[in-house]
Design a protein around this motif. Sequence first.
Motif, short mmCIF file in Angstrom:
data_model
loop_
_atom_site.label_atom_id
_atom_site.label_comp_id
_atom_site.label_asym_id
_atom_site.label_seq_id
_atom_site.Cartn_x
_atom_site.Cartn_y
_atom_site.Cartn_z
N SER A 13 0.81 -1.34 -0.02
CA SER A 13 0.05 0.23 0.07
C SER A 13 0.97 1.22 0.15
O SER A 13 2.10 1.21 0.53
N PRO A 14 0.66 2.24 -0.39
CA PRO A 14 1.37 3.51 -0.66
C PRO A 14 1.73 4.22 0.58
O PRO A 14 1.01 4.08 1.48
N SER A 15 2.73 4.86 0.54
CA SER A 15 3.47 5.49 1.86
C SER A 15 2.25 6.95 1.89
O SER A 15 1.73 7.32 0.96
N LYS A 16 2.35 7.71 2.95
CA LYS A 16 1.64 8.99 3.18
C LYS A 16 1.77 9.79 1.92
O LYS A 16 0.83 10.48 1.62
N LYS A 17 3.34 9.96 1.48
CA LYS A 17 3.62 11.03 0.61
C LYS A 17 2.90 10.37 -0.81
O LYS A 17 2.28 11.39 -1.72
N ALA A 18 2.88 9.42 -1.18
CA ALA A 18 2.36 8.60 -2.24
C ALA A 18 0.89 8.74 -2.47
O ALA A 18 0.14 9.17 -3.26
N ALA A 19 0.06 8.56 -1.36
CA ALA A 19 -1.33 8.58 -0.98
C ALA A 19 -1.71 9.87 -1.10
O ALA A 19 -3.02 10.05 -1.13
N GLU A 20 -0.76 11.07 -1.20
CA GLU A 20 -1.59 12.54 -1.26
C GLU A 20 -2.18 12.60 -2.70
O GLU A 20 -2.97 13.35 -2.93
N ILE A 21 -1.78 11.51 -3.57
CA ILE A 21 -2.51 11.63 -4.98
C ILE A 21 -4.13 11.39 -4.79
O ILE A 21 -5.15 11.79 -5.37
#
Length: 439
Positions: free
Chosen positions: A93-101
Motif C-alpha cells: 500500500s502506498p506511503s503517506k506521501k504517495a497517497a497524497e494523490i
Amino acid sequence: MKILLVGGGAREHALALALTKNPDNELYAVAHNMNPGIARIAKEFLLEKETNGKKIAEWAKSKGVKMAIVGPDPALEAGVTDDLADAGIDCASPSKKAAEIETSKQFMRKLMAKYKIPGSIRCEVFDNAREARKYIDQLGFVAVKPIGLTGGKGVQVSGDHFKDTDGAMEYVKEVLSKGIGGSKVLIEEKLEGEEFSLQAFSDGKDIYPMPAVQDHKRLLDGDKGPNTGGMGSYSQEDGLLPFLGRSDYEDAACILQKIIEALDEDGRTYIGPIYGQFMLTANGPKVIEVNARFGDPEAMNVLSLLRSDYADICKAMISGKLSRVSIQFSHKASVCKYVVPEGYGIKPMEDQEIKVDEKTIAETGARIFYASVNEKDGKVYTTRSRAIGILAMDDSISEANKTCEKALKCISGKIFVRHDIATKELLDKRVKHMKEIRC
Ligand code: AMP
Ligand code: GLY
C-alpha cells in the motif's frame, strides 16, 4: 507468511479472502469494528482505530508479521503505512506521501498539470470566496470540491446539487467557513459523460490494469439522492463496460501509468493498488479523482474475479517485479449491491439487527462481504455506514444480476438496497447517453 490487514469494511473482507487463498498465509486483522467476515478468517483480530499507526505497527511486529495491506483512505492519510515500514514491515500500500494523490485533490491536479498527463481538466483552487465566484462565472457549469477526504460525500455539481452561481457559492462558503476537507475549495469544470473506475496494481514503475467497473455513487434509483460511498457496482465479462470500448480502456490505463511515472519522478514512488475514477466524455476519459487504494465496492468485483494469488501480487508490487508475476482474471461478469441501513446517507438507523441467511446465500452461488457492521453474541448489527455487499458472478451482467437479487432476499431488517444497479434498463440508458454525447 503472516500478513497484516488494516480496515473493517467489505473491501477489506474481500482482501482478507484474497490474501488467504493460499492456506500458508495467516491473517492478522486490525479494524475499528468487529467485522464478522474478517474475524472468521483472521488468526488474530485487534479492535483498534485504523489510524493509530504506532499501536498497529507495534502489534504487528510482536506477532511476527512480514507484509501489510492498508485498506481505508483515512489510515493511508494518517501514515499507517509509514509506521509499518519504520517497524520493518513491507507494505503493498502506498506511503503517506504517495497517497497524497488521493488525500489532496490539489496535489493530484497539480501533478497532472506539471507532467502534462492526458485526462486533465480545467480547474483552480481558492481560499477566497470572491475569487471563486469569478471562476465559477467563467466556467458556467462546475463541480465544487473540498480538497481533502470526505468519505466520497463532499462533491457538489451544477444541475445535481445547485442551479446557478449563487447556489454554487452557498456550498463554496460552507466548505471555506467550516473547513470541510481543509481550508480551500477546488472548482472544476463540470464533465458530461459516463463514469467508470479503473483499478491497477503498481510496483512503482509499471502498472497492471484490472477489469473496469462502474460504481453507483448516488443513493437512489435513477441516480437520484445524495452521493454515498457507493451503492453497488458491476463489471462485464470482457473487462470493458457496455458503454466503454477497448481504446477508451487503454487510454485510461495509459493515464494511470503516467500518474505512476510522475509520482516516481516526484520522489513519491507508489506501491499498491491505484484507482482512477474517470468520466468517459465525448473527448475520451477524463480524471474525476484518483484513489490510493482499492475502491469500495469495486474491490469486491475485481478481487472476486482475480484467479491469481493476491499475496503473490503484493510481493511482486513490493519488490518492483510486477511483470514477473502471473495475473489472471476470470472472464465473467460481476454484480455487487450494497445492503445499507434504512436512512443511510441522511439519518441512518444504527444498532439495528440484520438477519442474514448465509446458507441460502451460498446456495444461490453469490458471495457475502460484511462491511461496517458489528457482531455481538452471534448477531449482526448496523452502524451508520454500508452494512453488507452481495456479489454474484456469471457469464453475463444480466445473469449475475439475477443471482445477486436472489441472494439479497436472504437478508432482512431495517435495510435499503439500490435495486436498479446492473438492470438492462439502466445499462441501456448509459449506452444511449454515451452515444448521444459522442455523435
Ligand atoms: P468524487 O468524490 O470526486 O468521486 O466525486 C463524487 C461524484 O461527483 C462523482 O462520482 C461524479 O458523479 C461527480 N463529479 C465529481 N467531479 C465532477 C466533475 N468535474 N464533473 C462532473 N461530475 C463530477
Ligand atoms: N467507490 C468509491 C470509492 O471507493 O471511493
